[in-house]
Design a protein around this motif. Structure first.
Motif, PDB file in Angstrom:
ATOM      1  N   TRP A   3     -12.643  -3.019  -3.778  1.00 28.45           N
ATOM      2  CA  TRP A   3     -13.103  -1.672  -3.459  1.00 28.45           C
ATOM      3  C   TRP A   3     -14.297  -1.756  -2.519  1.00 28.45           C
ATOM      4  O   TRP A   3     -15.151  -2.633  -2.658  1.00 28.45           O
ATOM      5  CB  TRP A   3     -13.497  -0.935  -4.728  1.00 28.45           C
ATOM      6  CG  TRP A   3     -12.325  -0.554  -5.567  1.00 28.45           C
ATOM      7  CD1 TRP A   3     -11.905  -1.156  -6.709  1.00 28.45           C
ATOM      8  CD2 TRP A   3     -11.414   0.508  -5.319  1.00 28.45           C
ATOM      9  NE1 TRP A   3     -10.776  -0.542  -7.187  1.00 28.45           N
ATOM     10  CE2 TRP A   3     -10.455   0.503  -6.345  1.00 28.45           C
ATOM     11  CE3 TRP A   3     -11.298   1.472  -4.323  1.00 28.45           C
ATOM     12  CZ2 TRP A   3      -9.411   1.410  -6.421  1.00 28.45           C
ATOM     13  CZ3 TRP A   3     -10.258   2.385  -4.389  1.00 28.45           C
ATOM     14  CH2 TRP A   3      -9.334   2.344  -5.417  1.00 28.45           C
ATOM     15  N   GLU A  16      -4.082   6.795   5.603  1.00 29.06           N
ATOM     16  CA  GLU A  16      -4.024   6.777   4.153  1.00 29.06           C
ATOM     17  C   GLU A  16      -4.826   5.613   3.578  1.00 29.06           C
ATOM     18  O   GLU A  16      -4.820   4.515   4.133  1.00 29.06           O
ATOM     19  CB  GLU A  16      -2.576   6.670   3.682  1.00 29.06           C
ATOM     20  CG  GLU A  16      -1.797   7.952   3.870  1.00 29.06           C
ATOM     21  CD  GLU A  16      -0.408   7.850   3.294  1.00 29.06           C
ATOM     22  OE1 GLU A  16      -0.019   8.769   2.558  1.00 29.06           O
ATOM     23  OE2 GLU A  16       0.272   6.852   3.570  1.00 29.06           O
ATOM     24  N   VAL A  17      -5.504   5.887   2.480  1.00 27.76           N
ATOM     25  CA  VAL A  17      -6.277   4.883   1.761  1.00 27.76           C
ATOM     26  C   VAL A  17      -6.171   5.174   0.271  1.00 27.76           C
ATOM     27  O   VAL A  17      -5.805   6.270  -0.135  1.00 27.76           O
ATOM     28  CB  VAL A  17      -7.771   4.908   2.162  1.00 27.76           C
ATOM     29  CG1 VAL A  17      -7.972   4.519   3.613  1.00 27.76           C
ATOM     30  CG2 VAL A  17      -8.399   6.259   1.884  1.00 27.76           C
ATOM     31  N   LEU A  18      -6.484   4.171  -0.546  1.00 33.91           N
ATOM     32  CA  LEU A  18      -6.749   4.414  -1.953  1.00 33.91           C
ATOM     33  C   LEU A  18      -8.200   4.839  -2.041  1.00 33.91           C
ATOM     34  O   LEU A  18      -9.061   4.293  -1.342  1.00 33.91           O
ATOM     35  CB  LEU A  18      -6.547   3.137  -2.775  1.00 33.91           C
ATOM     36  CG  LEU A  18      -5.117   2.711  -3.027  1.00 33.91           C
ATOM     37  CD1 LEU A  18      -5.106   1.364  -3.742  1.00 33.91           C
ATOM     38  CD2 LEU A  18      -4.377   3.736  -3.853  1.00 33.91           C
ATOM     39  N   VAL A  25      -8.541   7.389  -9.431  1.00 32.33           N
ATOM     40  CA  VAL A  25      -7.997   6.679  -8.283  1.00 32.33           C
ATOM     41  C   VAL A  25      -6.771   7.431  -7.792  1.00 32.33           C
ATOM     42  O   VAL A  25      -5.917   7.818  -8.592  1.00 32.33           O
ATOM     43  CB  VAL A  25      -7.599   5.231  -8.648  1.00 32.33           C
ATOM     44  CG1 VAL A  25      -6.927   4.541  -7.472  1.00 32.33           C
ATOM     45  CG2 VAL A  25      -8.814   4.457  -9.101  1.00 32.33           C
ATOM     46  N   CYS A  26      -6.675   7.653  -6.472  1.00 29.85           N
ATOM     47  CA  CYS A  26      -5.487   8.285  -5.910  1.00 29.85           C
ATOM     48  C   CYS A  26      -5.325   7.847  -4.455  1.00 29.85           C
ATOM     49  O   CYS A  26      -6.221   7.259  -3.868  1.00 29.85           O
ATOM     50  CB  CYS A  26      -5.555   9.802  -6.017  1.00 29.85           C
ATOM     51  SG  CYS A  26      -6.655  10.591  -4.852  1.00 29.85           S
ATOM     52  N   ILE A  27      -4.169   8.139  -3.920  1.00 29.19           N
ATOM     53  CA  ILE A  27      -3.936   7.928  -2.496  1.00 29.19           C
ATOM     54  C   ILE A  27      -4.431   9.165  -1.771  1.00 29.19           C
ATOM     55  O   ILE A  27      -4.157  10.298  -2.187  1.00 29.19           O
ATOM     56  CB  ILE A  27      -2.450   7.692  -2.195  1.00 29.19           C
ATOM     57  CG1 ILE A  27      -1.981   6.397  -2.854  1.00 29.19           C
ATOM     58  CG2 ILE A  27      -2.200   7.638  -0.679  1.00 29.19           C
ATOM     59  CD1 ILE A  27      -0.506   6.128  -2.724  1.00 29.19           C
ATOM     60  N   THR A  38      -6.898  14.759  -0.608  1.00 29.92           N
ATOM     61  CA  THR A  38      -5.854  14.350  -1.537  1.00 29.92           C
ATOM     62  C   THR A  38      -4.521  14.896  -1.052  1.00 29.92           C
ATOM     63  O   THR A  38      -4.471  15.763  -0.172  1.00 29.92           O
ATOM     64  CB  THR A  38      -6.111  14.881  -2.954  1.00 29.92           C
ATOM     65  OG1 THR A  38      -6.024  16.302  -2.935  1.00 29.92           O
ATOM     66  CG2 THR A  38      -7.468  14.442  -3.467  1.00 29.92           C
ATOM     67  N   TRP A  53     -13.330   3.210  -1.571  1.00 36.06           N
ATOM     68  CA  TRP A  53     -12.009   3.279  -0.954  1.00 36.06           C
ATOM     69  C   TRP A  53     -11.519   1.850  -0.704  1.00 36.06           C
ATOM     70  O   TRP A  53     -12.289   0.906  -0.770  1.00 36.06           O
ATOM     71  CB  TRP A  53     -12.067   4.075   0.358  1.00 36.06           C
ATOM     72  CG  TRP A  53     -12.877   3.377   1.414  1.00 36.06           C
ATOM     73  CD1 TRP A  53     -14.242   3.426   1.567  1.00 36.06           C
ATOM     74  CD2 TRP A  53     -12.397   2.496   2.412  1.00 36.06           C
ATOM     75  NE1 TRP A  53     -14.632   2.626   2.610  1.00 36.06           N
ATOM     76  CE2 TRP A  53     -13.514   2.040   3.159  1.00 36.06           C
ATOM     77  CE3 TRP A  53     -11.143   2.030   2.761  1.00 36.06           C
ATOM     78  CZ2 TRP A  53     -13.388   1.166   4.214  1.00 36.06           C
ATOM     79  CZ3 TRP A  53     -11.030   1.152   3.822  1.00 36.06           C
ATOM     80  CH2 TRP A  53     -12.153   0.745   4.541  1.00 36.06           C
ATOM     81  N   LEU A  56      -4.491   0.660   1.797  1.00 39.98           N
ATOM     82  CA  LEU A  56      -3.280   0.542   0.991  1.00 39.98           C
ATOM     83  C   LEU A  56      -2.725  -0.865   1.144  1.00 39.98           C
ATOM     84  O   LEU A  56      -2.761  -1.441   2.238  1.00 39.98           O
ATOM     85  CB  LEU A  56      -2.218   1.539   1.448  1.00 39.98           C
ATOM     86  CG  LEU A  56      -2.513   3.014   1.210  1.00 39.98           C
ATOM     87  CD1 LEU A  56      -1.375   3.859   1.762  1.00 39.98           C
ATOM     88  CD2 LEU A  56      -2.711   3.301  -0.255  1.00 39.98           C
TER      89      LEU A  56
END
Length: 67
Positions: A3, A16-18, A25-27, A38, A53, A56
């Protein structure tokens, strides 16, 4: 992958990232100006709701083609 704190650096490009926001936690999508979004359209700001962040991961390689 580890992270990355938004205090250390931001993603280099839009995409796009986590992300970790409000402890979850989300994409999400990074807009390139400190805003993360989101999939449901909510926008969060780095350093406020979004704390970390990471890129991916690459998808797994398929060993056999799909029929």
């Amino acid at each position: 992958m580890n992270w990355i704190s938004v205090k250390d650096r931001m993603p280099e490009a839009q995409g796009e990232v986590l992300m970790v926001f409000m402890g979850m936690v989300c994409i999400g999508w990074y807009h390139g100006d400190g805003r993360f979004e989101t999939g449901s359209g909510f926008v969060f700001f780095a350093g406020k709701a979004v704390t970390h962040w990471m890129p991916l991961p690459e998808p797994p390689k398929e060993e056999t083609p799909c029929p």
